[in-house]
Design an enzyme around this catalytic site. Structure first.
Site, PDB file in Angstrom:
ATOM      1  N   GLU A 266       0.846  -1.190   0.000  1.00  0.00           N
ATOM      2  CA  GLU A 266       0.000   0.000   0.000  1.00  0.00           C
ATOM      3  C   GLU A 266       0.888   1.249   0.000  1.00  0.00           C
ATOM      4  O   GLU A 266       1.878   1.320   0.725  1.00  0.00           O
ATOM      5  CB  GLU A 266      -0.891  -0.019   1.239  1.00  0.00           C
ATOM      6  CG  GLU A 266      -1.819   1.174   1.379  1.00  0.00           C
ATOM      7  CD  GLU A 266      -2.638   1.130   2.663  1.00  0.00           C
ATOM      8  OE1 GLU A 266      -3.716   1.747   2.691  1.00  0.00           O
ATOM      9  OE2 GLU A 266      -2.191   0.490   3.646  1.00  0.00           O
ATOM     10  N   LYS A 341     -10.052   0.645  -1.650  1.00  0.00           N
ATOM     11  CA  LYS A 341     -10.082   0.454  -0.205  1.00  0.00           C
ATOM     12  C   LYS A 341     -11.452   0.920   0.282  1.00  0.00           C
ATOM     13  O   LYS A 341     -11.832   2.080   0.093  1.00  0.00           O
ATOM     14  CB  LYS A 341      -8.975   1.256   0.473  1.00  0.00           C
ATOM     15  CG  LYS A 341      -8.810   0.946   1.964  1.00  0.00           C
ATOM     16  CD  LYS A 341      -7.557   1.623   2.519  1.00  0.00           C
ATOM     17  CE  LYS A 341      -7.294   1.190   3.949  1.00  0.00           C
ATOM     18  NZ  LYS A 341      -6.032   1.771   4.482  1.00  0.00           N
ATOM     19  N   CYS A 375      -5.108  -3.330   3.226  1.00  0.00           N
ATOM     20  CA  CYS A 375      -4.777  -3.078   4.634  1.00  0.00           C
ATOM     21  C   CYS A 375      -5.972  -3.219   5.596  1.00  0.00           C
ATOM     22  O   CYS A 375      -6.385  -4.322   5.925  1.00  0.00           O
ATOM     23  CB  CYS A 375      -4.133  -1.701   4.744  1.00  0.00           C
ATOM     24  SG  CYS A 375      -3.213  -1.442   6.288  1.00  0.00           S
TER      25      CYS A 375
END
Length: 508
Positions: A266, A341, A375
């Site tokens: 990321e 995300k 993440c």
């Protein structure tokens, strides 16, 4: 027969010379069905048409059991077929070498040899044959010899349910279920004269998890997939070109090991914000977003020239004035797909004004279906479960964590995702420091490939792991066939055993 009396057990192909022994064995096995034995012409026809499908077990030279089968093109039959129809009026003209199903015609063990688990050997042979011939499944009409005792009070469906719950003992059905066959349909009038089953049979099925649908394309479906994880060192770069040179260096390295995927972390491109350190943090990251399309285009070129699928980690992207955290799957055939995300951390929202995305999907690749969660998204188990329901085999998690406790959250959640979704999970992060980039001062990472925890996998569920906080690549092979095996035969089966009768998960 007692075990100590056994000198030799032999599994061999049926020979016509075995016919008289076979006839005698069938008569002794089916005492409740007089005349239920195959004529010599029938056996000769089976051997001529499909010799590999006809096997016997001999103990001390004496025939103890037999399994007879044919291959059929199952789409030419109705699910409500009879034994007579499936055998072509006992001619076996329904046998088709180009068919897709191994159909069981006969399995029995002579009474004096029962209790030695010989039937399991015959079923195991059929399974191996089904896999070897790349057939979709094994089917046969199974008897219910104790059903006549309960037919006045239980329907066939209720009887099957009670047998499965061990409330009723049925020697045939219990045995078939214990050998991984499952009831597919109740058949009425399947086998004339089977009064013990009250004229019913159960269509039993075993699915070949290794079946590959025949294709005319000049390609093979890979089952051993090589993953290349890039543990990226944060360091100053004078410009975009220098950063891309470093990215290409790593892509070249992992492709040199013939990896199928390269996974970046990321915000691996965060060092480019150093030149904008004089700006406010929200302004600096929006400047970084201006490089995203150029990076994606270059990565797509790398994926083609190095023949590797690249997961670009993540980068900021501005759409209609809003800031998102996104990444791209750059396939080696030149196509691309975007992922987002969905859950931004409180810090990302507060410091950068980052927005959560809305798109969640599994992606088709030449190595099967994959998913990508960036993440923090890995800490929400619903997301990976939805991807698993879409057929995901490998979950990639690019991450960026500054502290060890933040890393631990990603690590432990990622490992849980591998167990609960019966998939492989690959995580890759960045290491090092960026003193001249606001909100990106320090990083902590250890890149890892996780597996489910079962007999075919590492006992600790870790396939491979990088050295913490050191720039390096991690190469690991994962076997997709092991996931299929786990799903069907694992010590626990998290996907199959879900209580869908009391809860449901679905995308809006």
């Amino acid at each position: 027969m007692k075990i100590e009396e056994i000198e030799n057990i032999e599994l061999k192909f049926l020979d016509l010379e075995d016919y008289q022994d076979l006839k005698t064995a069938m008569i002794s096995a089916y005492t409740n069905m007089p005349g239920a034995y195959w004529k010599e012409a029938h056996i000769k026809s089976l051997i001529d048409k499909f010799p590999d499908g006809q096997v016997v077990i001999k103990i001390n030279g004496e025939l103890a059991g037999v399994a007879l089968s044919i291959i059929v093109d199952y789409d030419t039959f109705e699910d409500d077929h009879t034994y007579e129809q499936i055998t072509g009026n006992y001619s076996f003209n329904t046998h088709n070498n180009e068919g897709d199903v191994l159909y069981g015609i006969e399995v029995f063990i002579k009474p004096q040899f029962r209790g030695l688990r010989l039937g399991r050997r015959l079923y195991d042979y059929r399974k191996e044959l089904c896999e070897k011939l790349n057939l979709k499944s094994i089917l046969f009409g199974g008897r219910m010899p104790n059903y006549h005792k309960y037919s006045q009070e239980l329907t066939p469906k209720e009887y099957i349910a009670q047998v499965r719950r061990k409330e009723i003992q049925d020697p045939v059905l219990n045995f078939q279920i214990s050998n991984d066959f499952h009831p597919a349909k109740v058949l009425k009038g399947y086998l004339p004269g089977d009064e013990a089953s009250n004229d019913y049979a159960i269509l039993m099925e075993w699915d070949n998890i290794y079946y590959q649908k025949p294709t005319k394309k000049a390609a093979t479906k890979k089952t051993i997939i090589r993953l290349g994880l890039i543990q990226w060192q944060m360091r100053p770069y004078k410009d975009l070109e220098e950063l891309l040179q470093q990215a290409e260096y790593f892509i070249d390295a992992v492709s040199g090991y013939r990896s199928d995927f390269a996974l970046f972390p990321e915000f691996f491109n965060a060092p480019l914000m150093a030149k904008d350190n004089h700006l406010s943090t929200p302004e600096a990251i929006r400047e970084l977003a201006k490089h995203t399309q150029a990076i994606v285009q270059k990565f797509s070129e790398f994926s083609i020239s190095y023949n590797i699928n690249i997961i670009t980690g993540s980068m900021p992207e501005v759409i209609d004035g809003r800031l998102y955290n996104v990444g791209y799957l750059c396939r080696r055939d030149g196509s691309m797909e975007r992922y987002e995300k969905l859950h931004v951390t409180p810090d990302e929202a507060k410091v950068w004004g980052m927005q959560g995305g809305n798109q969640l999907k599994a992606f088709d690749t030449d190595c099967g279906k994959i998913g990508v969660l960036i993440c923090y998204d890995s800490e929400f188990p619903e997301l990976s479960r939805l991807l698993a329901d879409e057929g995901m085999d490998i979950l990639f998690i690019p991450f960026l964590t500054d502290t060890q406790n933040g890393y631990s959250r990603v690590r432990h959640c990622a490992q849980a995702r591998a167990i609960e979704n019966e998939c492989y999970v690959a995580i890759a992060g960045s290491v090092g420091n960026l003193p001249n980039v606001q909100n990106m001062d320090i990083q902590f990472a250890q890149s890892i490939v996780f597996t489910p925890c079962d007999f075919s996998f590492p006992t600790n569920g870790i396939k491979a792991e990088a050295t913490p906080n050191t720039e390096m690549i991690l190469i690991a092979d994962v076997d997709i066939d092991l996931l299929r095996e786990l799903n069907q035969f694992g010590a626990v089966r998290n996907l199959k055993d879900r209580r869908k009768d009391i809860f449901e998960l679905k995308k809006r």
